[in-house]
Design a protein around this motif. Structure first.
Motif, PDB file in Angstrom:
ATOM      1  N   HIS A 100       0.862  -1.178   0.000  1.00  0.00           N
ATOM      2  CA  HIS A 100       0.000   0.000   0.000  1.00  0.00           C
ATOM      3  C   HIS A 100       0.898   1.227   0.000  1.00  0.00           C
ATOM      4  N   THR A 140       1.928   4.774   1.484  1.00  0.00           N
ATOM      5  CA  THR A 140       1.865   5.342   2.839  1.00  0.00           C
ATOM      6  C   THR A 140       2.465   6.735   2.818  1.00  0.00           C
ATOM      7  N   THR A 142       3.926   9.358   5.698  1.00  0.00           N
ATOM      8  CA  THR A 142       4.307   9.416   7.107  1.00  0.00           C
ATOM      9  C   THR A 142       3.574  10.516   7.858  1.00  0.00           C
ATOM     10  N   GLN A 202      -3.109   7.968  10.261  1.00  0.00           N
ATOM     11  CA  GLN A 202      -3.859   6.764   9.919  1.00  0.00           C
ATOM     12  C   GLN A 202      -3.035   5.783   9.083  1.00  0.00           C
ATOM     13  N   ASP A 203      -1.912   6.247   8.538  1.00  0.00           N
ATOM     14  CA  ASP A 203      -1.070   5.348   7.746  1.00  0.00           C
ATOM     15  C   ASP A 203      -0.037   4.612   8.590  1.00  0.00           C
ATOM     16  N   VAL A 219      -0.778   0.978   8.894  1.00  0.00           N
ATOM     17  CA  VAL A 219      -0.528   0.334   7.601  1.00  0.00           C
ATOM     18  C   VAL A 219       0.962   0.053   7.453  1.00  0.00           C
ATOM     19  N   PHE A 220       1.777   1.009   7.869  1.00  0.00           N
ATOM     20  CA  PHE A 220       3.227   0.839   7.851  1.00  0.00           C
ATOM     21  C   PHE A 220       3.620  -0.396   8.662  1.00  0.00           C
ATOM     22  N   ALA A 277       6.822   2.617   3.239  1.00  0.00           N
ATOM     23  CA  ALA A 277       6.695   1.349   3.967  1.00  0.00           C
ATOM     24  C   ALA A 277       7.050   0.170   3.070  1.00  0.00           C
ATOM     25  N   TYR A 278       6.508   0.163   1.859  1.00  0.00           N
ATOM     26  CA  TYR A 278       6.763  -0.973   0.971  1.00  0.00           C
ATOM     27  C   TYR A 278       8.231  -1.030   0.576  1.00  0.00           C
ATOM     28  N   ARG A 289      -2.877   4.408  -1.666  1.00  0.00           N
ATOM     29  CA  ARG A 289      -2.969   4.171  -0.239  1.00  0.00           C
ATOM     30  C   ARG A 289      -4.125   3.219   0.068  1.00  0.00           C
ATOM     31  N   LYS A 290      -4.084   2.573   1.224  1.00  0.00           N
ATOM     32  CA  LYS A 290      -5.074   1.565   1.576  1.00  0.00           C
ATOM     33  C   LYS A 290      -6.482   2.145   1.571  1.00  0.00           C
TER      34      LYS A 290
END
Length: 264
Positions: A96, A98, A100, A104-105, A108-109, A157-158, A260-261
């Motif tokens: 997803h 992200t 920083t 809310q992310d 997900v991170f 993140a990915y 993003r998610k």
């Protein structure tokens, strides 16, 4: 195949219900392997197993790889059923975009790292001691990504998780040097899977999942320490790594971001 004369390879694959994992399952099943298939989606796993040659030989484990106890239980069941494992492919992964700055992310991170990195170690761990007692060559395979070569805007993140995969597998390779276990890192470039079809940017050298699986299986059999597929993306990755930061930042700060998610 890893070279057990007269025997089918025993292959355990996470993230097997679609994309690269399903393509690898089909590739190894066509070569006569017996499979342990792991993913969260039971119906898709059952459908995949039923479509493979000799479906009754394969075992299906519907679980979340972040549940390390369930993963260890599945590994133990597969080892007991088949007397060991020759190839373990830690393929499960999520992706997803992200940012920083968005609180809310942050969960997900954490989820991306839990699935892409922590679960890889949890996948390998139950197999190492039994593999060391086996007489033939064994493989632990980490599926990374060319996204781990440099950080990309909106994909912190990915990209970071896949950079961690490469470094983790490198460390594990040193830990197991001198044993019968080879650690192989496969870094997919742009592979046509449900995950990549959501990307909002060009994907040069796009490769089918089936072709990827054939070439990945060959690299695994050779025991390659690190392989980028398709090879053209390996050249691109090397060039990106060589770019001075000022040039890289100027060019890629304007690139489209990963979805993003909450935008899915």
């Amino acid at each position: 195949m890893t070279g057990r004369p007269g025997h089918a390879d025993r292959v355990f694959i996470t993230g097997a219900s679609s994309g690269i994992g399903a393509a690898l399952a089909r590739e190894y099943a066509a070569r006569g392997a017996v499979l342990g298939l792991v993913a969260r989606r039971r119906a898709l796993l059952a459908e995949l197993a039923a479509s493979l040659p000799n479906p009754g030989r394969h075992r299906v484990y519907a679980l979340d790889v972040c549940d390390h106890a369930a993963l260890a239980q599945a590994a133990a069941d597969f080892i007991e059923a088949h007397g060991g494992a020759d190839i373990v492919v830690a393929n499960a992964g999520i992706s997803h975009g992200t940012l920083t700055e968005l609180p809310q992310d942050l969960p997900v991170f954490a989820a991306i790292f839990a699935t892409n990195v922590n679960a890889m170690a949890a996948t390998f761990a139950p197999f190492i001691a039994p593999m060391k007692t086996q007489s033939g060559p064994c493989r632990l395979v980490g599926i990374g990504s060319v996204a781990g070569v440099r950080g990309l805007r909106g994909a912190g993140a990915y990209c970071a998780s896949k950079a961690a995969v490469r470094t983790y597998c490198e460390s594990l390779r040193l830990e197991l040097r001198g044993s019968n276990i080879r650690v192989v890192t496969i870094a997919p470039g742009n592979i046509d899977t449900p995950m990549t079809r959501n990307n909002r940017f060009p994907m040069p050298f796009l490769m089918s999942a089936e072709r990827f699986a054939t070439q990945a299986a060959a690299a695994i059999a050779r025991g390659d320490s690190y392989r980028v597929l398709p090879w053209q993306m390996g050249l691109v990755a090397k060039l990106l790594r060589l770019l001075p930061n000022a040039v890289f930042d100027a060019v890629f700060s304007r690139a489209p971001t990963k979805q993003r998610k909450e935008e899915a």
